[in-house]
Motif scaffolding. Sequence first.
Motif, PDB file in Angstrom:
ATOM      1  N   LEU A  65      -9.592  16.496   2.816  1.00  4.11           N
ATOM      2  CA  LEU A  65      -8.891  15.235   2.634  1.00  4.11           C
ATOM      3  C   LEU A  65      -8.478  15.047   1.180  1.00  4.11           C
ATOM      4  O   LEU A  65      -7.393  14.520   0.893  1.00  4.11           O
ATOM      5  N   CYS A  66      -9.305  15.508   0.256  1.00  3.62           N
ATOM      6  CA  CYS A  66      -9.040  15.321  -1.173  1.00  3.62           C
ATOM      7  C   CYS A  66      -7.969  16.262  -1.713  1.00  3.62           C
ATOM      8  O   CYS A  66      -7.417  16.005  -2.794  1.00  3.62           O
ATOM      9  N   ILE A  67      -7.685  17.355  -1.020  1.00  9.47           N
ATOM     10  CA  ILE A  67      -6.674  18.296  -1.528  1.00  9.47           C
ATOM     11  C   ILE A  67      -5.487  18.428  -0.580  1.00  9.47           C
ATOM     12  O   ILE A  67      -4.580  19.230  -0.826  1.00  9.47           O
ATOM     13  N   ILE A  68      -5.458  17.638   0.476  1.00 16.62           N
ATOM     14  CA  ILE A  68      -4.385  17.767   1.450  1.00 16.62           C
ATOM     15  C   ILE A  68      -3.048  17.400   0.806  1.00 16.62           C
ATOM     16  O   ILE A  68      -2.984  16.487  -0.033  1.00 16.62           O
ATOM     17  N   PRO A  69      -1.966  18.109   1.118  1.00 21.73           N
ATOM     18  CA  PRO A  69      -0.665  17.742   0.542  1.00 21.73           C
ATOM     19  C   PRO A  69      -0.319  16.286   0.853  1.00 21.73           C
ATOM     20  O   PRO A  69      -0.389  15.852   2.005  1.00 21.73           O
ATOM     21  N   GLY A  70       0.003  15.546  -0.185  1.00 23.16           N
ATOM     22  CA  GLY A  70       0.273  14.123  -0.029  1.00 23.16           C
ATOM     23  C   GLY A  70      -0.905  13.253  -0.398  1.00 23.16           C
ATOM     24  O   GLY A  70      -0.852  12.036  -0.206  1.00 23.16           O
ATOM     25  N   VAL A  71      -1.950  13.848  -0.966  1.00 22.10           N
ATOM     26  CA  VAL A  71      -3.129  13.054  -1.334  1.00 22.10           C
ATOM     27  C   VAL A  71      -2.776  11.960  -2.332  1.00 22.10           C
ATOM     28  O   VAL A  71      -3.463  10.936  -2.417  1.00 22.10           O
ATOM     29  N   PHE A  72      -1.660  12.125  -3.064  1.00 23.77           N
ATOM     30  CA  PHE A  72      -1.253  11.093  -4.026  1.00 23.77           C
ATOM     31  C   PHE A  72      -0.928   9.768  -3.324  1.00 23.77           C
ATOM     32  O   PHE A  72      -0.966   8.707  -3.949  1.00 23.77           O
ATOM     33  N   PHE A  73      -0.609   9.817  -2.014  1.00 26.52           N
ATOM     34  CA  PHE A  73      -0.378   8.565  -1.298  1.00 26.52           C
ATOM     35  C   PHE A  73      -1.631   7.689  -1.310  1.00 26.52           C
ATOM     36  O   PHE A  73      -1.543   6.458  -1.316  1.00 26.52           O
ATOM     37  N   PHE A  74      -2.794   8.328  -1.295  1.00 25.50           N
ATOM     38  CA  PHE A  74      -4.048   7.581  -1.241  1.00 25.50           C
ATOM     39  C   PHE A  74      -4.360   6.849  -2.538  1.00 25.50           C
ATOM     40  O   PHE A  74      -5.115   5.876  -2.530  1.00 25.50           O
ATOM     41  N   ILE A  75      -3.819   7.322  -3.648  1.00 20.62           N
ATOM     42  CA  ILE A  75      -4.094   6.636  -4.914  1.00 20.62           C
ATOM     43  C   ILE A  75      -2.943   5.732  -5.324  1.00 20.62           C
ATOM     44  O   ILE A  75      -2.990   5.101  -6.376  1.00 20.62           O
ATOM     45  N   SER A  76      -1.906   5.655  -4.495  1.00 14.67           N
ATOM     46  CA  SER A  76      -0.767   4.780  -4.766  1.00 14.67           C
ATOM     47  C   SER A  76      -1.067   3.358  -4.298  1.00 14.67           C
ATOM     48  O   SER A  76      -1.939   3.148  -3.452  1.00 14.67           O
ATOM     49  N   PRO A  77      -0.351   2.373  -4.814  1.00 12.77           N
ATOM     50  CA  PRO A  77      -0.520   0.993  -4.317  1.00 12.77           C
ATOM     51  C   PRO A  77       0.137   0.833  -2.939  1.00 12.77           C
ATOM     52  O   PRO A  77       1.119   0.109  -2.782  1.00 12.77           O
ATOM     53  N   MET A  78      -0.386   1.555  -1.969  1.00 15.44           N
ATOM     54  CA  MET A  78       0.110   1.502  -0.596  1.00 15.44           C
ATOM     55  C   MET A  78      -1.086   1.436   0.355  1.00 15.44           C
ATOM     56  O   MET A  78      -2.235   1.597  -0.057  1.00 15.44           O
ATOM     57  N   SER A  79      -0.812   1.262   1.626  1.00 13.92           N
ATOM     58  CA  SER A  79      -1.867   0.883   2.573  1.00 13.92           C
ATOM     59  C   SER A  79      -2.660   2.056   3.143  1.00 13.92           C
ATOM     60  O   SER A  79      -3.605   1.834   3.904  1.00 13.92           O
ATOM     61  N   GLU A  80      -2.322   3.304   2.800  1.00  9.58           N
ATOM     62  CA  GLU A  80      -2.961   4.456   3.438  1.00  9.58           C
ATOM     63  C   GLU A  80      -4.481   4.476   3.270  1.00  9.58           C
ATOM     64  O   GLU A  80      -5.221   4.704   4.227  1.00  9.58           O
ATOM     65  N   SER A  81      -4.968   4.259   2.065  1.00  6.94           N
ATOM     66  CA  SER A  81      -6.407   4.339   1.818  1.00  6.94           C
ATOM     67  C   SER A  81      -7.168   3.244   2.557  1.00  6.94           C
ATOM     68  O   SER A  81      -8.209   3.500   3.168  1.00  6.94           O
ATOM     69  N   LEU A  82      -6.671   2.027   2.492  1.00  5.35           N
ATOM     70  CA  LEU A  82      -7.330   0.921   3.185  1.00  5.35           C
ATOM     71  C   LEU A  82      -7.327   1.169   4.689  1.00  5.35           C
ATOM     72  O   LEU A  82      -8.327   0.938   5.378  1.00  5.35           O
ATOM     73  N   PHE A  83      -6.208   1.646   5.216  1.00  9.06           N
ATOM     74  CA  PHE A  83      -6.113   1.931   6.645  1.00  9.06           C
ATOM     75  C   PHE A  83      -7.102   3.016   7.054  1.00  9.06           C
ATOM     76  O   PHE A  83      -7.758   2.917   8.097  1.00  9.06           O
ATOM     77  N   LEU A  84      -7.232   4.044   6.225  1.00  6.91           N
ATOM     78  CA  LEU A  84      -8.170   5.124   6.519  1.00  6.91           C
ATOM     79  C   LEU A  84      -9.609   4.605   6.522  1.00  6.91           C
ATOM     80  O   LEU A  84     -10.402   4.959   7.407  1.00  6.91           O
ATOM     81  N   LEU A  85      -9.954   3.768   5.555  1.00  3.52           N
ATOM     82  CA  LEU A  85     -11.294   3.189   5.493  1.00  3.52           C
ATOM     83  C   LEU A  85     -11.589   2.342   6.728  1.00  3.52           C
ATOM     84  O   LEU A  85     -12.654   2.459   7.349  1.00  3.52           O
ATOM     85  N   LEU A  86     -10.646   1.492   7.096  1.00  3.96           N
ATOM     86  CA  LEU A  86     -10.841   0.612   8.247  1.00  3.96           C
ATOM     87  C   LEU A  86     -10.944   1.414   9.546  1.00  3.96           C
ATOM     88  O   LEU A  86     -11.768   1.108  10.411  1.00  3.96           O
ATOM     89  N   SER A  87     -10.121   2.447   9.681  1.00 10.70           N
ATOM     90  CA  SER A  87     -10.141   3.275  10.888  1.00 10.70           C
ATOM     91  C   SER A  87     -11.473   3.996  11.032  1.00 10.70           C
ATOM     92  O   SER A  87     -12.094   3.980  12.103  1.00 10.70           O
ATOM     93  N   ALA A  88     -11.903   4.643   9.946  1.00 14.01           N
ATOM     94  CA  ALA A  88     -13.181   5.361   9.990  1.00 14.01           C
ATOM     95  C   ALA A  88     -14.337   4.401  10.237  1.00 14.01           C
ATOM     96  O   ALA A  88     -15.260   4.690  11.013  1.00 14.01           O
ATOM     97  N   GLY A  89     -14.311   3.237   9.586  1.00 15.50           N
ATOM     98  CA  GLY A  89     -15.372   2.263   9.769  1.00 15.50           C
ATOM     99  C   GLY A  89     -15.423   1.726  11.189  1.00 15.50           C
ATOM    100  O   GLY A  89     -16.503   1.527  11.757  1.00 15.50           O
ATOM    101  N   CYS A  90     -14.259   1.514  11.777  1.00 16.06           N
ATOM    102  CA  CYS A  90     -14.182   1.031  13.156  1.00 16.06           C
ATOM    103  C   CYS A  90     -14.858   2.008  14.112  1.00 16.06           C
ATOM    104  O   CYS A  90     -15.722   1.623  14.915  1.00 16.06           O
ATOM    105  N   VAL A  91     -14.494   3.274  14.025  1.00 16.54           N
ATOM    106  CA  VAL A  91     -15.034   4.272  14.950  1.00 16.54           C
ATOM    107  C   VAL A  91     -16.516   4.506  14.667  1.00 16.54           C
ATOM    108  O   VAL A  91     -17.326   4.666  15.596  1.00 16.54           O
TER     109      VAL A  91
END
Length: 454
Positions: free
Chosen positions: A213-239
């Motif tokens: 996950l930390c080296i996947i192409p596009g990992v910069f999306f996770f450190i951008s001011p966008m919703s990907e990281s929050l969505f990933l946290l919520l999804s993993a936490g839900c399951v």
Amino acid sequence: MHIYRRLRDKYTLPGLIICALGLLTLAALYVIWWSGTSSSVWGRLSALASVALFAAVCLRFVPGWMRFWTPGAYADCERTDGEPARIRLRIFAGALLWCLLLFGLIYLIYRACGRGSTWESYKNFWLCLDSGHYVDIARDWYLSEGIRDRLVQLVFLPGYPIAIRLMNFLIGDYVVSGLLVSWLSFAGACSVIYSLLRLDYSHEVSLRTVRYLCIIPGVFFFISPMSESLFLLLSAGCVYLARRGKTGLGCLLGAYAAFTRSLGLMLFVPVCMELVHVTVDAPRGRRRYGRFLWLLLIPAGFAAYCLVNYQVSGNPFQYLIYQREHWGQEMGLFFNTAAYQLDNLIGCWPDNLPNLLGLWLPNVLFDFAALAVMVYASKKMRPGYAAWFIAYYVIAIGATWLLSAPRYMISLLPFFLGVSLTASTPKRNAVLTVICAALSVCYTVMFVLRWQVW
């Protein structure tokens, strides 16, 4: 006769019926699409390859699904290995440090590309992609009147801008607040993902998944001011919470995930799969059917977003109008996406390399890489995760004008879990690590150059 015996051993009769109906449906959809499409021969072949790979994923998923919903037929995995002390805290701290390092590395690339040198210019650089929209919403909320570019921001869901606004009470800078929300969410997601995977997999596999996950192409999306990281946290936490029997809390996180991105609705699939599994495995007198009512929280989160639409525009589905009129975005067939993306890729050669390399090639690669990985990995992962992937892929990749397949796929836990499961030997792991790291560097450079990376 030999083929018949293999099918009989692998599939139950209901499984065979489901597979046959699924294949017939896919074939019919493809024939209907073929008769009406204007795609090139290459586009049609690309669509056919997409259908074939998707069918293979589904066919490999069905036997596990049948066992998963058969009383006593599916044995849940149990952890047998140990793990280092405070590993979750170490993962959180390591992921947070990784965000800081990525931010610094991208700054060096930014400087090397001659994009600017001051902190203010670099901070404003992060307002690219959808970040500017999220920051506007966090600052001003949605507008019911004004210029159209601000009105159409209604298509961006409010979960992430609300988090930015809350962080801004402490920070006093919306861009920095967005960055911090994303970094903390990514670090939290890595820790929760490890905990979730440890329910089924070894420490080695779980940690390897986080590394990919930390080296996947596009990992910069996770450190951008966008919703990907929050969505990933919520999804993993839900399951994770659903797997631990805390269905109500899990579905509450699922509701906020659906309030953050519409694809959060797909969390209904893995949670429902788990509830059915637990129910059929329990003795008849101890089956708690009332737990299924918690599932209603997940679509309720998206309903809250529709309520925001109504309050702002008077139409609870105004976002659909803006998506169609402003972005040409409607629901379509996932294999149609494979066709038009390849046609656009070919059309960019040789005069428009930024669009070819930054936009269409990554989209085509992620479309097919996700399916190829899951063909191998779907049998090796929990059936609920494979079902989650199938539902998510059909909706996310089915958009009629998809520019963000890489962003959608890296936000889906079963995809990068599939990459990790594919890297099951030291040689495969080394090869995939080198490939992911190299492609990640190239994609990051294209992101800094603004080669239509979305």
